[in-house]
Design a protein around this motif. Structure first.
Motif, short mmCIF file in Angstrom:
data_model
loop_
_atom_site.label_atom_id
_atom_site.label_comp_id
_atom_site.label_asym_id
_atom_site.label_seq_id
_atom_site.Cartn_x
_atom_site.Cartn_y
_atom_site.Cartn_z
N CYS A 290 -23.31 47.02 34.88
CA CYS A 290 -22.70 46.62 33.61
C CYS A 290 -21.55 47.57 33.26
O CYS A 290 -21.70 48.79 33.30
CB CYS A 290 -23.74 46.64 32.49
SG CYS A 290 -24.99 45.34 32.63
N GLU A 292 -19.91 47.23 30.28
CA GLU A 292 -19.99 47.41 28.84
C GLU A 292 -21.39 47.89 28.48
O GLU A 292 -22.37 47.56 29.15
CB GLU A 292 -19.69 46.09 28.11
CG GLU A 292 -18.32 45.50 28.40
CD GLU A 292 -17.20 46.34 27.83
OE1 GLU A 292 -17.44 47.04 26.82
OE2 GLU A 292 -16.08 46.30 28.37
N GLU A 293 -21.48 48.67 27.42
CA GLU A 293 -22.77 49.24 27.01
C GLU A 293 -23.77 48.15 26.65
O GLU A 293 -23.43 47.17 25.97
CB GLU A 293 -22.56 50.17 25.83
CG GLU A 293 -23.84 50.83 25.34
CD GLU A 293 -23.62 51.70 24.11
OE1 GLU A 293 -24.61 52.26 23.61
OE2 GLU A 293 -22.46 51.79 23.65
N LEU A 294 -25.01 48.32 27.10
CA LEU A 294 -26.09 47.43 26.69
C LEU A 294 -26.74 48.01 25.43
O LEU A 294 -27.06 49.19 25.38
CB LEU A 294 -27.14 47.30 27.81
CG LEU A 294 -26.70 46.55 29.05
CD1 LEU A 294 -27.80 46.58 30.11
CD2 LEU A 294 -26.34 45.11 28.73
N HIS A 295 -26.92 47.16 24.42
CA HIS A 295 -27.46 47.61 23.14
C HIS A 295 -28.94 47.25 23.06
O HIS A 295 -29.31 46.10 22.87
CB HIS A 295 -26.68 46.97 21.99
CG HIS A 295 -25.25 47.42 21.94
ND1 HIS A 295 -24.85 48.61 21.37
CD2 HIS A 295 -24.12 46.83 22.42
CE1 HIS A 295 -23.55 48.75 21.49
NE2 HIS A 295 -23.07 47.69 22.12
N TRP A 296 -29.78 48.28 23.22
CA TRP A 296 -31.22 48.07 23.34
C TRP A 296 -31.93 48.09 21.99
O TRP A 296 -33.13 47.81 21.92
CB TRP A 296 -31.82 49.15 24.23
CG TRP A 296 -31.24 49.20 25.60
CD1 TRP A 296 -30.22 49.96 26.06
CD2 TRP A 296 -31.67 48.41 26.73
NE1 TRP A 296 -29.96 49.72 27.38
CE2 TRP A 296 -30.84 48.76 27.82
CE3 TRP A 296 -32.66 47.44 26.92
CZ2 TRP A 296 -30.97 48.19 29.08
CZ3 TRP A 296 -32.80 46.87 28.17
CH2 TRP A 296 -31.97 47.24 29.23
N LYS A 301 -28.89 42.05 19.60
CA LYS A 301 -27.78 42.87 20.06
C LYS A 301 -27.79 43.01 21.58
O LYS A 301 -26.74 43.02 22.24
CB LYS A 301 -27.81 44.24 19.40
CG LYS A 301 -27.54 44.20 17.91
CD LYS A 301 -27.53 45.60 17.31
CE LYS A 301 -27.20 45.54 15.81
NZ LYS A 301 -27.18 46.90 15.20
N LEU A 302 -29.00 43.12 22.14
CA LEU A 302 -29.12 43.18 23.60
C LEU A 302 -28.63 41.89 24.23
O LEU A 302 -27.90 41.90 25.23
CB LEU A 302 -30.56 43.46 24.01
CG LEU A 302 -30.85 43.50 25.52
CD1 LEU A 302 -29.97 44.54 26.22
CD2 LEU A 302 -32.33 43.78 25.78
N LYS A 304 -26.43 39.75 23.10
CA LYS A 304 -24.97 39.66 23.02
C LYS A 304 -24.32 40.54 24.09
O LYS A 304 -23.38 40.11 24.78
CB LYS A 304 -24.49 40.09 21.64
CG LYS A 304 -22.98 40.02 21.48
CD LYS A 304 -22.54 40.47 20.09
CE LYS A 304 -21.03 40.42 19.96
NZ LYS A 304 -20.57 40.88 18.63
N SER A 305 -24.82 41.76 24.27
CA SER A 305 -24.22 42.64 25.28
C SER A 305 -24.51 42.15 26.69
O SER A 305 -23.69 42.35 27.60
CB SER A 305 -24.73 44.08 25.09
OG SER A 305 -26.15 44.16 25.18
N VAL A 308 -21.86 39.47 27.38
CA VAL A 308 -20.55 40.06 27.67
C VAL A 308 -20.49 40.54 29.12
O VAL A 308 -19.52 40.27 29.85
CB VAL A 308 -20.26 41.22 26.71
CG1 VAL A 308 -19.02 42.00 27.15
CG2 VAL A 308 -20.08 40.70 25.29
N ASN A 309 -21.52 41.26 29.56
CA ASN A 309 -21.52 41.82 30.91
C ASN A 309 -21.66 40.76 31.98
O ASN A 309 -20.99 40.81 33.02
CB ASN A 309 -22.64 42.86 31.04
CG ASN A 309 -22.26 44.20 30.47
OD1 ASN A 309 -21.49 44.95 31.06
ND2 ASN A 309 -22.77 44.50 29.28
#
Length: 319
Positions: A290, A292-296, A301-302, A304-305, A308-309
């Motif tokens: 990935c 882009e940062e994964l939002h855990w 939020k996870l 959505k991220s 994106v990835n």
């Protein structure tokens, strides 16, 4: 079941005492009689990319170079080492291509001792079409020649030619696209939904449960016109309804992460005790891929991220 050995093998402590150092693999390819370097991302699971966007494993093959050194190679022998004083220790790289069920051994192109330091240099090329999908490289030590005389305090050491005394490093190169490496089946039915996921009962996703259809499977139903199955035309492989596939894969990854207990999730993120090709090891590879940062912190939020990835990964696969 883990193999039980009745003789000493290489440990991190033995390697440290021998002054072992290992340079990073250098991967490259040849194109029109010129050599170009490849960039790599990851540690245990590695993705290779070409800044020039020329390289494909199927058409250009792959070349690698690697150097390892032992500042105090004599400490690998004797009662505190792994082979007898009179034996010779060999080092090689065992390669495995699971997709094509092939394996082989690569020996050093140069193996020398200067001022007490042993230096082993590897250089190897895989021709186009030789490997596909994946490549595991295991830096391995073995008994190259046995000792004629075994000392009393060395009788617990192995002294048989060809026997391995430990793996030093393991890496896996992934040449697959995100879409193709995912366990996916098509199931056409007017009574089933557009897509769904089926999971088996996982015993240990870090070691025994493999990233295969035996553990889980994403089902796509081509009964619906919107089903995002691959199609082929004169421009090559395309994915029908690309945006829908991104959403489906993102939700599937979310479901998989949510099935992991906190300890397994921590091991997945930090690459702790993961067996190659296990569910957690592939998820770790995915995390490392990935950009882009994964939002855990929260599921939405996870998700959505993940979207994106996965979009970026699939767009890269289709270039």
């Amino acid at each position: 079941m883990e193999k039980i050995l009745f003789y000493p093998v290489v440990t991190s402590e033995i390697l440290e005492s021998s002054g072992f150092t290992s340079e990073k693999y250098k991967f490259s390819y040849s194109y029109q009689n010129k050599v170009y370097g490849l960039q790599q991302k990851g540690t245990t699971w590695i993705k290779l990319t070409d800044p020039l966007d020329i390289w494909k494993i199927e058409t250009e093959g792959l070349k690698f170079d690697k150097t390892v050194r032992f500042a105090y190679p004599e400490l690998l022998k004797g009662k505190h080492g792994v082979i007898c004083q009179g034996a010779e220790l060999g080092i090689c790289i065992i390669w495995t291509n699971k997709k094509l069920t092939q394996t082989g051994i690569i020996f050093p192109t140069s193996d020398s001792i200067k001022s007490g330091v042993r230096t082993c240099m590897f250089s190897h090329s895989f021709d186009p079409g030789k490997i596909s999908g994946d490549l595991e490289l295991s830096l391995t030590m073995y008994v190259k020649s046995k000792a004629d005389n075994v000392l009393e305090d060395e009788k617990n050491l192995i002294n048989e030619v060809g026997v391995t005394v430990g793996k030093i490093e393991d890496i896996v190169l992934d040449f697959n696209s995100l879409y193709m490496e995912f366990p996916i089946e098509e199931f056409k039915s007017d009574s089933e939904p557009l897509w769904w996921v089926e999971f088996s009962d996982w015993e240990d996703p870090k070691t025994t449960d493999m990233f295969t259809k035996d553990s889980f499977c994403l089902y796509l139903n081509p009964y619906y016109d919107s089903c995002p199955v691959p199609s082929t035309n004169e421009t090559g492989n395309k994915i029908k309804n690309f945006d829908l596939l991104v959403d489906i894969l993102a939700q599937t990854y979310l479901l998989m992460f949510q099935r992991l207990d906190p300890e397994d999730l921590r091991a997945t993120k930090q690459n702790i005790g993961l067996v190659n090709n296990s569910i957690c090891s592939i998820l770790h590879q995915f995390i490392e891929s990935c950009t882009e940062e994964l939002h855990w912190e929260e599921p939405h939020k996870l998700l959505k991220s993940l979207q994106v990835n996965i979009r970026k990964m699939l767009q890269g696969d289709l270039k």
